[in-house]
Enzyme design. Structure first.
Site, PDB file in Angstrom:
ATOM      1  N   GLY A  12       0.750  -1.299  -0.031  1.00  0.00           N
ATOM      2  CA  GLY A  12       0.008   0.170   0.081  1.00  0.00           C
ATOM      3  C   GLY A  12       0.746   1.066  -0.094  1.00  0.00           C
ATOM      4  CB  THR A  13       4.229   2.106  -0.807  1.00  0.00           C
ATOM      5  OG1 THR A  13       4.381   1.655  -2.220  1.00  0.00           O
ATOM      6  CG2 THR A  13       4.977   1.259   0.182  1.00  0.00           C
ATOM      7  CG  ASN A  14       1.903   3.028  -5.550  1.00  0.00           C
ATOM      8  OD1 ASN A  14       2.395   4.008  -6.182  1.00  0.00           O
ATOM      9  ND2 ASN A  14       2.560   1.947  -5.675  1.00  0.00           N
ATOM     10  CG  HIS A 110       2.975  -1.620 -15.402  1.00  0.00           C
ATOM     11  ND1 HIS A 110       2.669  -2.864 -14.983  1.00  0.00           N
ATOM     12  CD2 HIS A 110       4.085  -1.858 -16.283  1.00  0.00           C
ATOM     13  CE1 HIS A 110       3.674  -3.771 -15.313  1.00  0.00           C
ATOM     14  NE2 HIS A 110       4.507  -3.313 -16.151  1.00  0.00           N
TER      15      HIS A 110
HETATM   16  C1  GRF Z   1       5.176  -2.905  -6.151  1.00  0.00           C
HETATM   17  O1  GRF Z   1       5.665  -3.716  -6.925  1.00  0.00           O
HETATM   18  C2  GRF Z   1       4.674  -1.591  -7.346  1.00  0.00           C
HETATM   19  O2  GRF Z   1       5.913  -1.280  -8.110  1.00  0.00           O
HETATM   20  C3  GRF Z   1       3.484  -2.004  -7.878  1.00  0.00           C
HETATM   21  O3  GRF Z   1       2.723  -2.795  -6.978  1.00  0.00           O
HETATM   22  C4  GRF Z   1       3.600  -3.176  -5.959  1.00  0.00           C
HETATM   23  C5  GRF Z   1       3.212  -2.718  -4.587  1.00  0.00           C
HETATM   24  O4  GRF Z   1       2.742  -1.512  -4.582  1.00  0.00           O
HETATM   25  N1  GRF Z   1       2.732  -0.582  -8.493  1.00  0.00           N
HETATM   26  P1  GRF Z   1       2.223  -0.887  -3.311  1.00  0.00           P
HETATM   27  O5  GRF Z   1       3.189  -0.680  -2.167  1.00  0.00           O
HETATM   28  O6  GRF Z   1       1.322  -2.006  -2.479  1.00  0.00           O
HETATM   29  O7  GRF Z   1       1.262   0.205  -3.601  1.00  0.00           O
END
Ligand code: GRF
Length: 214
Positions: A12-14, A110
């Protein structure tokens, strides 16, 4: 106020980048109304809980068909009057019903410069493994609208990130997330919320005067 529904499957960093940019007022007139994960126990759900955002786990494995899965997702997002779907690290598939219901209102991030290193099986570390193996000097991230063809919808934004000598896939993934994904996704959502994205065939026209600082 734009109600956003976010689809997640991992850390979930995005999602966090979106939450932070909304909190800071970078993204205006928008809120994340609900988060749906394809998997139990992922940290993205904790991030939603910390911000008291209603969440649900809706896993494709629990539905006999993609149509039934789509209907479950649509039913959930409809309860929150969602008008933009953001796929943020989402690893499941959605079908025709879902893509049609939210036509031109689904954005995906992506971790490569589409059309390179994308398509079925290219998720998580795989795009980075393949980019290193191929020997490209630049990779990056792409934000695009989602249509019925996996990873092939109209491109909204892209940002290049250098591959450096000695990069492991993990080091490269972190650089791509920090220098590209976490910048591009909030910017794309901001532009959508400001009604500045116009789709013309395969092209996305970004309306507004100033040059975008990416
Ligand atoms: C990561 O590999 C990112 O590059 C891709 O999804 C994966 C997890 O992202 N978009 P997140 O930390 O769950 O947002």
């Amino acid at each position: 106020m734009l109600n956003i529904g976010v689809l997640v499957s991992g850390g979930g960093t995005n999602l966090q980048a979106l939450l932070d940019r909304i909190d800071e007022g970078y993204i205006k007139n928008a809120r994340i109304s609900t988060v749906v994960s394809s998997k139990q126990g992922v940290y993205a759900l904790q991030r939603a809980s910390d911000m008291e955002i209603p969440s649900a786990v809706i896993s494709g494995k629990e539905y006999e068909s993609i149509d039934l899965y789509d209907k479950a997702l649509i039913e959930h997002f409809s309860r929150y009057d969602v008008e933009l779907i953001v796929m943020a690290g989402f690893l499941s598939f959605v079908g025709t019903l879902f893509v049609t219901r939210y036509k031109d209102k689904i954005i995906n991030i992506h971790p490569s410069l589409i059309p390179s290193f994308c398509g079925k099986g290219y998720y998580g570390l795989v795009p980075h493994i393949k980019a290193i193996e191929y020997g490209v000097r630049l990779t990056g991230a792409t934000v695009h609208f989602v249509n019925e063809e996996y990873d092939k919808g109209p491109v909204i934004l892209q940002k290049a990130v250098p591959i450096k000598r000695g990069d492991t896939p993990e080091i490269l993934q972190k650089r791509v997330m920090e220098q590209a994904e976490w910048i591009l996704l909030p910017l794309a959502v901001k532009l959508f919320a400001e009604n500045r994205l116009v789709i013309k065939g395969r092209h996305v026209i970004i309306e507004g005067d100033e040059e975008l600082q990416i």
